[in-house]
Design an enzyme around this catalytic site. Structure first.
Site, PDB file in Angstrom:
ATOM      1  N   HIS A 107      -9.628   1.355   0.850  1.00 33.69           N
ATOM      2  CA  HIS A 107      -9.561   0.128   1.685  1.00 33.69           C
ATOM      3  C   HIS A 107     -10.815  -0.051   2.864  1.00 33.69           C
ATOM      4  O   HIS A 107     -10.323  -0.328   4.029  1.00 33.69           O
ATOM      5  CB  HIS A 107      -8.270   0.264   2.496  1.00 33.69           C
ATOM      6  CG  HIS A 107      -7.686  -1.239   2.727  1.00 33.69           C
ATOM      7  ND1 HIS A 107      -8.372  -2.166   3.491  1.00 33.69           N
ATOM      8  CD2 HIS A 107      -6.685  -1.967   2.032  1.00 33.69           C
ATOM      9  CE1 HIS A 107      -7.898  -3.181   3.706  1.00 33.69           C
ATOM     10  NE2 HIS A 107      -6.557  -2.992   2.818  1.00 33.69           N
ATOM     11  N   GLU A 123     -11.494  -4.058  -2.615  1.00 33.79           N
ATOM     12  CA  GLU A 123     -10.610  -3.208  -3.310  1.00 33.79           C
ATOM     13  C   GLU A 123     -10.368  -3.189  -4.784  1.00 33.79           C
ATOM     14  O   GLU A 123      -9.830  -4.225  -5.232  1.00 33.79           O
ATOM     15  CB  GLU A 123      -9.085  -3.498  -2.473  1.00 33.79           C
ATOM     16  CG  GLU A 123      -9.314  -3.496  -1.103  1.00 33.79           C
ATOM     17  CD  GLU A 123      -7.879  -4.179  -0.453  1.00 33.79           C
ATOM     18  OE1 GLU A 123      -7.021  -3.544  -0.553  1.00 33.79           O
ATOM     19  OE2 GLU A 123      -7.952  -5.090   0.490  1.00 33.79           O
ATOM     20  N   HIS A 159       0.785  -1.300   0.107  1.00 33.84           N
ATOM     21  CA  HIS A 159       0.068  -0.292   0.006  1.00 33.84           C
ATOM     22  C   HIS A 159       0.767   1.141   0.168  1.00 33.84           C
ATOM     23  O   HIS A 159       0.561   2.333   0.836  1.00 33.84           O
ATOM     24  CB  HIS A 159      -0.854   0.140   1.237  1.00 33.84           C
ATOM     25  CG  HIS A 159      -2.011  -1.104   1.047  1.00 33.84           C
ATOM     26  ND1 HIS A 159      -2.512  -1.602   0.015  1.00 33.84           N
ATOM     27  CD2 HIS A 159      -2.778  -1.758   2.049  1.00 33.84           C
ATOM     28  CE1 HIS A 159      -3.299  -2.511   0.203  1.00 33.84           C
ATOM     29  NE2 HIS A 159      -3.362  -2.595   1.332  1.00 33.84           N
TER      30      HIS A 159
END
Length: 324
Positions: free
Chosen positions: A153, A289, A79
């Site tokens: 998220h 996601e 991420h």
């Protein structure tokens, strides 16, 4: 419906939706304090980047140069790195488009941020419409070649955040293929068919039924899903449908992205306390996601995430809620 968005991480902190009897509940998990949002709850509802999901060993090969990215304790970049977009304060302004209201947030990420080349200006717009839809639109530009892969998220629990697990939810995913992973959740390579596996969600299935078996890929993810589905079709189309029979709530996920990472909250252990004072236990929520594939910079056969100067990164995801 109402939505709450924080400038910290440009995150969806709460989303209140009615059930079949009109009773509203917050259906996304959130952190109870700033300390949580900078710690164990860092990704809850956040806009993650510059690169959502994993880049193996923090190695980014790009146009003849190899960049070393910041990594998490796993040794991989997740991420966008340990100090990615989820930990930043974004600048936000209210917006109104036709019948929709929301907020637009912007962040400037300088060259070298977490090891990534190029200065990137990213923008995310949340718009809530009166018919029960939440749209999330992303844009980004760069002054040097780089990679960009943004997503939200949020963890959904259609019973209401902190009210049990999502094991009783039904999930449908419009995908004939998925990406198996190794023990570090890095894709092994080629797309595999979902047919004959727990990943075949082309017809709605109860999540608990899918993830309680002994399939090696379910075990690799910590007894759950943490995998990328390769979505059918192109353009803005349906990716998934999540339903909770007891409340009657449904959320349909549409996206322009080629992939959908489904994560069933396998890491929650009860230590994280929600804004409502409830503890999040294993499988307390499910993340849908929408994104490009994990580790795409190291996989030339995957859709490219390369962004060059003069180009504009664009991505759109819509969550449509209903109750019956």
């Amino acid at each position: 419906m109402t939505a709450e968005v924080l400038s910290l991480g440009a995150r969806l902190q709460a989303l209140h939706a009615p059930d079949r009897d009109g009773r509203r509940a917050n259906v996304v998990l959130g952190g109870g304090s700033v300390e949580d949002l900078l710690g164990d709850a860092a990704y809850l509802g956040a806009t993650v980047g510059r690169y959502a999901n994993r880049i193996a060993d923090g190695v980014l090969p790009l146009e003849g140069t190899t960049y070393r990215l910041a990594t998490q304790p796993t040794g991989h970049t997740l991420h966008g790195g340990p100090d990615g977009f989820a930990t930043r304060l974004w600048d936000g302004v209210p917006v109104r488009e036709d019948r929709q209201v929301g907020v637009r947030l912007r962040l400037r990420s300088p060259a070298g941020d977490q090891g990534f080349p190029g200065t990137v200006t990213a923008e995310v717009t949340y718009l809530l419409d009166p018919d029960g839809g939440l749209s999330i639109t992303y844009q980004a530009v760069t002054d040097a070649p780089t990679v960009v892969n943004l997503t939200n998220h949020a963890y959904f629990n259609l019973a209401g955040e902190g009210r049990g697990t999502v094991l009783d939810h039904l999930l449908h995913v419009d995908a004939a293929g998925y990406l198996p992973v190794d023990g570090n959740l890095i894709p092994l390579g080629p797309v595999e068919p979902v047919a004959g596996t727990p990943f075949d969600l082309r017809h709605a299935r109860r999540i608990g039924t899918c993830i309680t078996g002994e399939h090696p890929q379910i075990l690799a993810a910590g007894r759950g899903f943490d995998h990328n589905w390769v979505l059918d079709g192109t353009g803005l189309r349906r990716a998934a449908l999540l339903s909770h029979p007891a409340s009657g709530r449904h959320v349909e996920c549409l996206t322009t992205e080629p992939g959908l990472q489904v994560y069933t909250g396998n890491h929650f252990d009860g230590s994280l306390i929600s804004p409502s004072g409830r503890r999040y236990t294993k499988h307390a929520g499910i993340a849908l996601e929408t994104q490009h594939f994990p580790d795409s910079p190291n996989r030339p056969d995957y859709p490219s995430t390369l962004l060059r100067p003069g180009e504009k990164y664009r991505s759109r995801t819509v969550y449509r809620f209903s109750a019956e």
